[in-house]
Design an enzyme around this catalytic site. Structure first.
Site, PDB file in Angstrom:
ATOM      1  N   CYS A  99       0.828  -1.210   0.000  1.00 34.34           N
ATOM      2  CA  CYS A  99       0.000   0.000   0.000  1.00 34.34           C
ATOM      3  C   CYS A  99       0.859   1.255   0.000  1.00 34.34           C
ATOM      4  CB  CYS A  99      -0.930  -0.005   1.207  1.00 34.34           C
ATOM      5  SG  CYS A  99      -1.866   1.518   1.321  1.00 34.34           S
ATOM      6  N   ARG A 102       0.120   4.500   2.979  1.00 32.67           N
ATOM      7  CA  ARG A 102       0.188   4.122   4.385  1.00 32.67           C
ATOM      8  C   ARG A 102       0.517   5.251   5.336  1.00 32.67           C
ATOM      9  NH1 ARG A 102       4.148  -0.588   4.734  1.00 32.67           N
ATOM     10  NH2 ARG A 102       4.476  -0.274   2.483  1.00 32.67           N
ATOM     11  N   TRP A 271      -8.824   6.056   0.009  1.00 30.73           N
ATOM     12  CA  TRP A 271      -9.400   6.752  -1.140  1.00 30.73           C
ATOM     13  C   TRP A 271      -8.530   6.500  -2.361  1.00 30.73           C
ATOM     14  CZ3 TRP A 271      -7.866   9.418   3.269  1.00 30.73           C
ATOM     15  CH2 TRP A 271      -6.665  10.119   3.174  1.00 30.73           C
ATOM     16  N   GLU A 276      -5.226   4.330 -10.369  1.00 32.23           N
ATOM     17  CA  GLU A 276      -5.995   3.085 -10.202  1.00 32.23           C
ATOM     18  C   GLU A 276      -7.186   3.079 -11.144  1.00 32.23           C
ATOM     19  OE1 GLU A 276      -5.462   0.260  -8.382  1.00 32.23           O
ATOM     20  OE2 GLU A 276      -3.495   1.215  -8.246  1.00 32.23           O
TER      21      GLU A 276
END
Ligand code: FAD
Ligand code: NAP
Ligand code: FMN
Length: 1204
Positions: A99, A102, A271, A276
Site C-alpha cells: 500500500c 500508508r 481513497w 488506479e
C-alpha cells in the site's frame, strides 16, 4: 490480455524472488489455526499493544495476558477488546507492504461488527461503513470487522472483491459489457437471482455470508454508492463516453490477521489514487480498455508504438479522472503526491521503528514510474503481523448447506430466489437504524455537579441518534481515546484555571500525549528538513517551524481532495471528532480555562473540532449558551456522520430543554419503608452518595478570631480526628466537611410538602417501571435507590441541597404543582416555559429572566415555596430531583505534628443580605460549624493538595501571601516550621543551624488593626522565635491611613520579593480569593520585570515556569472577597455588552485581555467608609473619600497549559 501468472509455490530465496506474484499464498484454506499458534501470536500482539499504550510489563499487561491465555487454553480462541482490535487493524495497514497510502495508517475508523450474527446485520454494517467513508465525497478511511473464524465451518465472508464494483456481462458472442474483471462474479450474482440492467456501469449487489451459512445478495442503496461522472478539463468529447467511477475503493475479500485471530470478513477502504482508475481500470486492455478509443478521439496515430499514443491517451485519461473527482469534490490523490508522501512515510518509519516493509513492484505507480521518487528507492519486502492477507475466493471454499454446488461453478439458477424476495428493504428506514451504530462518548469533569448535569442532557440528546455513552473523566480508560469516533466534553474549571479533581488524570494524559506528539512532529520536521529541504509538504516545511517555540501550528481540517492532502501527517487523534463545552464564571480570571485547555490539546493531538468551544458563564446566559452549543454540535455531528434528514431536530431539541420531563408525580411514590430502622449511618450514607470515604470527626472547640466589636465572625474550629489514619495530612492539604442544613429552613420546606405522613417516618422512594415481556407490558414499582431509606426531614437536613437557587429545569417541574395559573406562569417563566410557548424559539427569554432573578435575590427553596402560596410540592419531587448537599473545603490550619489527631480550620462565617428581598442568607457550612457543640459528629475527609505543600528543601525561602482567611494554611506552615525547628534543636543541639531553615515572609491583609488582624499573637510569637522572618500587614480600612492591600506591600518591598522569588530556590504561596490571587500574580510579574530588567512578557513566562517547577503555588477559595461587588460589576458589563454598548464591551475586553497584554486597567471601586464594618455583606460600604486605583486587572482566558 492478462498475462498468465507463473505459479511458484516455493518461497523466495537468495536465487529467486516472488515479489511480482499477485497473490502469494499465505495461510490458505479455512482450517482453524492450531491453539499453540493462536497463543503465540496473541502473546506477541498483546505485548505490542501494551507497549503502544505505554503499559508494557505492568499489572494491567500481566492480567490481560493471563486472561487471554486462560481463554485460549480452554476455548482455543479469545476476544480482542475494541481498542486492541482498532489498534491491530491500523497496525495491519501500517504493515501492508503493497500500500502506497500508508502515511495515513493511524487514521482508520474501526466499526466493530463482531456482534453481528446474520447477513442482514452484515448489510447494515456495510452500508453504515459506506455512508461514513463516503462522507459526501470527503472520503474517510474505515474498516468494518465481522466475527473471526472459529472452527472454519462458520466463516463470515463478503464475497465481493470490493464493496462497490461494476458488473461485467458476458455476451453470447464472447464480448463483455461492463467491467471484464467482474465477469466471474457477475455470473455468480445472476445465478443467485440478481438481475442487472445490463449496462456498462451497473453496481453489483453485495453477496454476504454469515456464520458459514449460504450467502444472500443485497442491492446497495443508492445513498451508499457515490459515483463520479468523468469529463476532461479540455476535451468536451470525453464526457460523451459516458464514463463514471465510484468514489470509495473498499477492499472486501482480504482477511485481517491479528493476534492469532483471523477476521475473514473485514472490508476496508482508503481513497483512490487516480492511476488506479485512469490507468488500470479504464485503460488496462483486459479491463475497460479505453486507450485506443481515447487516442483516436485525440487524433493520434495509433498504428505505431513510436508515436507514444498509448502514453498520451493514458495521461489524458488520468487527467480526466483527477479533474472529475476534484470537480465533484471527491477525495483523490495523484501518483506523484502519493509517491512523495510514501517516501516521507518510509523515513518516518525508518526513524520510529527501524524499517518499513514495502513491495517495490506494487508501490511504483502504474504510469510514469521513474518520475516518481519511489522508483529510485530501495525497498525491503517482508511480512509483519498483524496483516491483511489474501484469501481464496469465498465461492471456491464455501460448503453449501441447502444446495451443494461445485466449487468454482455455481450452477443452480434458483438457489436463492426466496432469499432475494426476502431482502428487499427501504434504504431510508435502514439508514435510521444504522445511525444508532455510531459511537459517541460524552466525558465530563465537575466539582459541584453542574457539568455532570449538562453532560447527562447531552447524553440524552445524542442517544436519539447515536450509540452514546456517558462517563466521568476519571472513570474513562484513556487508552480508548485514539479509537473514539465522536467525543463530547463538558468540563468546568476550578482553582485558578485548573481542572476539577475528577478531570486531573485525563488532563495530565492529554497534556503528556500532546507533548509527545509535538516532539514527534518536531523530529519529523527536523528529519525532513535535513534530508529534503525541497519537500513538497507545505505543512512540514522547515521554514514554518524554524525559530518557533515547540508548538504545532493549529491545523485546519481540509477536505482531503487536494493532491497534497496525503502529506498531512497523521496524529494520535486523527480519527476523532470532538466538541467541548466549558463551564466557568467570567468573574474568574482564567475563564473556562480547563475547557479551553482540553479543546486546544485535543486539536494538537489531531482531533477534528466539530464546533468552536461553547462557554457557559455562571454569571449569566449559561443555559442559553449550552442549548445553542448542544443543538449546533448535534447538527454538525449528524452531518459529519451522514446521519441525515430522518433525525427530527425538534424532538431532539426538546430532549435537552426538558431534562426533568421524564419526571411526573405518577412515576414516583414515597411510602413508609417496610422496616423502620434507626436513621442511617450518616458517614456511610455520604460515602455511598459521593463516592468518597467519608469518616466522622468530633467537634472539639470553636474560638472567635475577630474582636468582639466586629460585626463579622471568623472562627478557629478544632476537630478531633479520633486518630483515624485516613486523616493523615500535610500542611497545605484541605479537609472536606459535610454540613447539615439549617433546621428552620427545613421546617419551612416541610410545611409546604404535599405528603400525608409525618416527615419523621422512615420512607423509601419507588419508581414506576414498564417492562416489555413476552406477556406484554408489565408495570411494576422498583426501588429508586438514590437515597437510603430515611425520613424526609433527615434527607432535607443532611443529604440534599436546599439553599442553592434551584435550576430552571427544577422550577419548570415545580410549576406543575402550583394551583394558581398565575403562579404556574410565573414559575414556568423562570423555568423557561416562556421559550417553549413563544413563537420564536430562539428568544430564550426565560433564561434571561432567570439569571436576573437569581442574581438579585439568590432565593433558596424555602423562599421560593413561600413566594408561591398555592405551591404544594410532592415529597417525591424533592427526594428525586434536589441536588445533593456538597461538601465544603477548608485549608487546614494546623500542623499534624504539633497537634496530633487534630485538624484545625479557620472559617469566615458567611452571611449576606439579598439585594432584592433584604433577607439575610447564611452560609450552610460556616454557620453550621459556628453552632456545633463539643463531641458533635463532623463528617469529613482529607483532600490532598500536593501542589501546595511546603518545599522539601527547608532552606528554601518562602513568601506567603494570604489576606483575610487566606492566612488559614499558613498557620499550619508556621506551626510545622516551629515543630521542625524545635525537633532540630533537640536532635542537633550543637549543630550549626545557620541556613538550615530558609526565610519565611508572611504577607497578610485585613481591614483594621484592632478588629480582624487574626492570629496576631501567634504571628508575633512565631516572629520572635525567628520562625517567621517578616510579617507585613496591609490594612485596607484603617482610619486615617491609605487603603493598603497585600499587593501594595509586595510592591513596597519589591527588592526582597524579587530576591526570594528569583534567588534560586525561593517559593511563593498565595491563598484565598481568586481576584486577589490574580492581582498578586500580576504584581509579582511587574516586580520581576523591573528588578530582573526583562520584558513583562518574559516575567510572565518566568512565573509560568515557576509554576511548572512547583515554586509558585496557589490555593484558591473562589470569589470570597467583595463577592457581590465582583459579580455585579462583571454582570453589568456583560449585559451592557450584549446590548451593544461599546464602552462596556471595551471595558470587558480590556479586563479580559489585561492579564496577557499587561494593559493597566482602572477599576473604580466603591468608596469606603470611615467606619470599617458597617454592613453585613462587607461590600456595600460607605466612604472614606478616596478612590482606589487598582492596577491589578483580573486576568482572563485560558492560561498556558501546564501544571495539570
Ligand atoms: C480549596 C478551598 C479551600 C477553602 N478554604 C477555606 C478556609 O480555609 N476558610 C474559609 O473560611 N473558607 C474556605 N473556603 C471556602 C469554603 O469552602 C466555603 O465555600 C465557605 O465556607 C462558604 O461555605 P458555606 O457553606 O458557609 O456557604 P454557602 O452556603 O456555600 O454559601 C456561599 C455562597 O453564598 C454566596 N455568597 C456569599 N457571599 C455573598 C454575597 N455577598 N452576595 C451574594 N452571594 C454571596 C456565594 O454564591 C457563595 O458561593 C475554601 C474553598 C476552597 C475551594
Ligand atoms: N458576615 C460575616 O460574619 C463574615 C465574617 C468573615 C468573613 N465574611 C466574608 O467572607 C469573605 C472573606 O472574608 P475574609 O475575612 O477572608 O476577608 P476580608 O476581611 O473580606 O478581606 C481581607 C482583606 O483583603 C482585602 N481585599 C479585598 N479585595 C482584595 C483584592 N482584590 N486584593 C487584595 N486584597 C483585597 C480586604 O480589603 P477591603 O475589603 O477593605 O477592600 C481586606 O483588607 C468576605 O466576603 C467577608 O465579607 C463574612
Ligand atoms: C473555588 C472555585 C474556583 C473556580 N475557579 C474558576 C476558574 O478559574 N475559572 C472559571 O472560569 N471558573 C471558575 N470557577 C467557577 C466554576 O467553574 C463554576 O462554578 C462552574 O459552574 C462549576 O461547574 P461544576 O459544578 O461542573 O464543577 C470556580 C469556582 C470555585 C468555587
Amino acid at each position: 490480455m492478462k498475462l498468465k501468472l507463473i505459479q511458484c509455490e516455493a518461497p523466495c530465496s537468495d536465487r529467486r524472488c516472488r515479489g511480482s506474484i499477485l497473490a502469494p499464498s499465505n495461510r490458505t484454506g479455512s482450517l482453524p489455526r492450531p491453539t499453540t499458534e493462536v497463543l503465540k501470536q496473541a502473546t506477541e500482539f498483546i505485548e505490542q499493544y501494551y507497549v503502544h499504550i505505554n503499559r508494557a510489563n505492568t499489572d494491567a499487561h500481566a492480567t490481560r495476558l493471563a486472561e487471554v491465555t486462560a481463554c485460549i487454553e480452554t476455548t482455543g480462541t479469545y476476544r480482542l477488546t475494541e481498542a486492541e482490535l482498532s489498534y491491530g487493524a491500523k497496525l495491519a495497514w501500517r504493515n501492508a507492504p503493497r500500500c502506497i497510502g500508508r502515511i495515513q495508517w493511524s487514521k482508520l475508523q474501526l466499526f466493530d461488527a463482531r456482534n453481528v450474527r446474520n447477513t442482514r446485520g452484515m448489510l447494515e454494517a456495510v452500508c453504515k461503513h459506506l455512508l461514513y467513508a463516503t462522507n459526501k465525497g470527503n472520503i474517510r478511511s474505515a474498516i468494518t470487522v465481522f466475527p473471526p473464524r472459529t472452527d472454519g465451518q462458520h466463516d463470515y465472508r463478503v464475497w465481493n472483491t470490493t464493496l462497490i464494483k461494476y458488473a461485467g456481462y458476458e455476451q453470447e458472442d464472447g464480448t463483455i459489457i461492463g467491467d471484464p474483471a467482474s465477469v466471474e462474479f457477475t455470473k455468480i450474482c445472476l445465478k443467485l437471482g440478481w438481475r442487472g440492467p445490463g449496462g456498462r456501469f451497473d453496481i453489483l449487489p453485495l453477496i454476504l455470508q454469515a456464520n458459514g451459512e449460504d450467502p444472500e445478495w443485497f442491492d446497495i442503496p443508492e445513498e451508499c454508492a457515490m459515483e463520479v461522472k468523468l469529463s476532461h478539463p479540455e476535451f468536451d468529447w470525453f464526457a460523451e463516453f459516458g464514463l463514471r467511477w465510484y468514489a470509495v475503493p473498499a477492499v472486501s475479500n482480504m482477511m485481517l490477521d491479528v493476534g492469532g485471530l483471523e477476521f475473514t470478513a473485514c472490508p476496508f477502504n482508503g481513497w483512490y489514487m487516480s492511476t488506479e482508475i485512469g490507468a488500470r481500470n479504464l485503460c488496462d486492455t483486459y479491463r475497460y480498455n479505453l486507450m485506443e478509443t481515447t487516442a483516436t478521439k485525440m487524433g493520434l496515430d495509433t498504428t505505431s508504438n513510436m508515436t507514444l499514443w498509448k502514453d498520451k491517451a493514458l495521461v489524458e485519461t488520468n487527467l480526466a479522472v483527477l479533474h472529475s473527482f476534484q470537480k465533484a469534490q471527491v477525495t483523490i490523490t495523484d501518483h506523484h503526491s502519493a509517491s512523495e508522501s510514501f517516501i516521507t512515510h518510509m523515513r518516518n518509519e525508518q526513524a520510529t521503528r527501524g524499517g518499513c516493509p514495502a513491495d517495490w513492484v506494487w508501490i511504483v505507480p502504474p504510469m510514469s514510474g521513474s518520475v516518481c521518487p519511489v522508483f529510485h528507492q530501495e525497498m525491503l519486502y517482508y511480512s509483519l503481523k498483524p496483516s491483511y492477507e489474501y484469501q481464496e475466493p469465498a465461492w471456491k471454499t464455501h460448503l453449501w448447506r441447502n444446495r451443494p454446488v461445485d466449487s468454482g461453478q455455481v450452477t443452480s439458477k434458483k438457489t436463492f430466489k426466496e432469499v432475494a424476495e426476502a431482502v428487499r428493504f427501504v434504504a431510508r428506514l435502514m439508514i435510521r437504524a444504522l445511525s444508532k451504530r455510531f459511537k459517541a462518548t460524552i466525558l465530563y469533569a465537575t466539582e459541584t455537579g453542574r457539568s455532570k448535569n449538562y453532560a447527562e442532557r447531552i447524553h440524552r440528546m445524542f442517544s436519539t441518534a447515536f450509540n452514546a455513552k456517558l462517563l466521568c473523566m476519571d472513570e474513562y480508560d484513556v487508552a480508548n481515546l485514539e479509537h473514539e469516533a465522536l467525543l463530547l466534553v463538558v468540563a468546568s474549571t476550578f482553582g485558578n484555571g485548573d481542572p476539577p479533581d475528577n478531570g486531573l488524570s485525563f488532563a495530565r494524559y492529554i497534556m503528556e500525549k500532546a507533548k509527545e506528539e509535538q516532539r514527534k512532529m518536531d523530529s519529523i520536521v527536523r528529519r525532513n528538513s535535513e534530508i529534503d529541504c525541497e519537500s513538497t509538504s507545505e505543512h512540514l516545511s522547515c521554514e514554518k517551524f524554524c525559530d518557533q517555540p515547540v508548538r504545532i501550528a493549529p491545523r485546519k481540517i481540509l477536505r482531503m481532495n487536494s493532491v497534497t492532502s496525503m502529506d498531512e501527517p497523521t496524529y494520535m487523534l486523527s480519527n476523532v471528532r470532538y466538541a467541548v463545552f466549558g463551564l466557568g464564571s467570567s468573574a474568574y480570571p482564567n475563564f473556562c480555562a480547563f475547557g479551553h485547555a482540553v479543546d486546544e490539546l485535543l486539536e494538537t493531538l489531531g482531533a477534528e473540532r466539530l464546533l468552536e468551544i461553547g462557554e457557559g458563564d455562571e454569571l449569566g446566559g449559561q443555559e442559553i449558551a449550552f442549548k445553542k452549543w448542544a443543538q449546533e454540535t448535534f447538527k454538525v455531528a449528524c452531518e459529519n456522520f451522514c446521519i441525515g434528514s430522518d433525525v427530527n431536530i425538534d424532538n431532539v431539541t426538546a430532549s435537552i430543554s426538558m431534562p426533568d420531563a421524564a419526571w411526573s408525580a405518577e412515576k414516583y411514590r414515597v411510602i413508609a419503608a417496610d422496616y423502620q430502622a434507626n436513621p442511617p449511618d450518616l458517614c456511610r450514607t455520604l460515602s455511598r452518595l459521593h463516592g468518597k470515604a467519608v469518616l466522622p470527626c468530633r467537634f472539639k472547640s470553636r474560638t472567635d478570631l475577630l474582636n468582639s466589636l466586629s460585626r463579622r465572625s471568623t472562627i478557629l474550629v478544632k476537630l478531633d480526628t479520633q486518630d483515624q489514619e485516613e486523616f493523615a495530612y500535610e500542611p497545605g492539604d484541605h479537609v472536606a466537611i459535610y454540613p447539615a442544613n439549617d433546621k428552620d429552613l427545613v421546617d419551612r420546606i416541610l410545611r409546604r410538602i404535599a405528603h400525608e405522613k409525618s416527615p419523621d417516618v422512615v420512607v423509601k422512594v419507588d419508581r414506576h417501571e414498564a417492562k416489555i415481556t413476552e406477556l406484554g407490558t408489565v408495570r411494576t414499582w422498583v426501588p429508586h435507590d438514590r437515597l437510603p431509606h430515611c425520613s424526609i426531614r433527615y434527607a432535607l437536613l443532611h443529604l440534599l441541597d436546599i439553599t442553592s437557587t434551584p435550576s430552571p429545569m427544577f422550577l419548570k417541574t415545580l410549576s406543575m404543582h402550583a394551583r394558581s395559573p398565575l403562579e404556574q406562569k410565573q414559575l414556568s417563566t423562570l423555568g423557561e416555559l416562556l421559550e417553549e410557548h413563544s413563537e420564536q424559539r430562539t428568544t430564550d427569554k426565560g433564561s434571561a429572566v432567570y439569571d436576573e432573578w437569581l442574581y438579585s435575590s439568590f432565593p433558596n427553596l424555602a423562599e421560593i415555596l413561600e413566594a408561591f402560596p398555592t405551591l404544594r410540592v410532592p415529597a417525591s419531587l424533592l427526594l428525586t430531583l434536589l441536588p445533593l448537599l456538597r461538601p465544603r473545603y477548608y485549608s487546614i490550619s494546623s500542623s499534624p505534628q504539633m497537634h496530633p489527631g487534630d485538624v484545625h480550620i479557620t472559617v469566615a462565617v458567611v452571611q449576606y443580605k439579598s439585594k432584592a428581598s433584604g433577607a439575610i442568607h447564611r452560609g450552610v457550612c460556616s454557620t453550621w460549624l459556628d453552632a456545633l457543640s463539643a463531641d458533635d459528629i463532623v463528617p469529613a475527609f482529607i483532600r490532598k493538595a500536593p501542589s501546595f505543600h511546603m518545599p522539601k528543601d527547608q532552606s528554601a525561602p518562602m513568601v506567603l501571601v494570604g489576606p483575610g482567611t487566606g492566612i488559614a494554611p499558613f498557620r499550619s506552615f508556621w506551626q510545622q516550621r516551629q515543630y521542625d525547628r524545635y525537633q532540630e534543636a533537640i536532635d542537633q543541639s550543637d549543630a550549626d543551624k545557620d541556613g538550615r531553615f530558609g526565610d519565611v515572609t508572611l504577607v497578610f491583609g485585613c481591614r483594621h488593626s484592632k478588629l480582624d488582624n487574626i492570629y496576631k499573637e501567634e504571628k508575633m510569637t512565631a516572629k520572635e522565635e525567628g520562625v517567621l522572618t517578616d510579617v507585613w500587614t496591609a490594612y485596607s480600612r484603617e482610619v486615617h491611613l491609605p487603603k493598603t492591600y497585600v499587593q501594595d506591600l509586595l510592591r513596597k518591598n519589591s527588592q526582597k520579593v524579587y530576591e526570594t522569588v528569583c534567588g534560586g530556590k525561593g517559593h511563593v504561596y498565595v491563598c484565598g480569593d481568586v481576584t486577589m490571587a490574580a492581582g498578586v500574580r500580576v504584581t509579582i510579574e511587574t516586580i520581576i520585570a523591573k528588578h530582573g530588567e526583562m520584558s513583562e512578557e518574559k516575567a510572565k513566562k518566568l512565573i509560568e515556569r515557576l509554576k511548572d517547577e512547583n515554586r509558585y503555588h496557589e490555593d484558591i477559595f473562589g470569589i470570597t472577597l467583595r463577592t457581590a461587588e465582583a459579580t455585579e460589576k462583571l454582570r453589568e458589563l456583560k449585559q451592557r455588552t450584549e446590548k451593544n454598548d461599546k464602552t462596556a464591551a471595551e471595558e470587558l475586553a480590556s479586563l479580559r485581555m489585561g492579564y496577557f497584554l499587561r494593559r493597566e486597567t482602572v477599576i473604580r471601586h466603591r468608596t469606603v467608609s470611615e467606619n470599617p464594618e458597617t454592613s453585613v455583606n462587607g461590600s456595600n460600604l460607605n466612604n472614606n473619600g478616596r478612590e482606589r486605583k487598582l492596577s491589578d486587572p483580573p486576568p482572563y482566558r485560558s492560561r498556558p497549559l501546564h501544571t495539570y
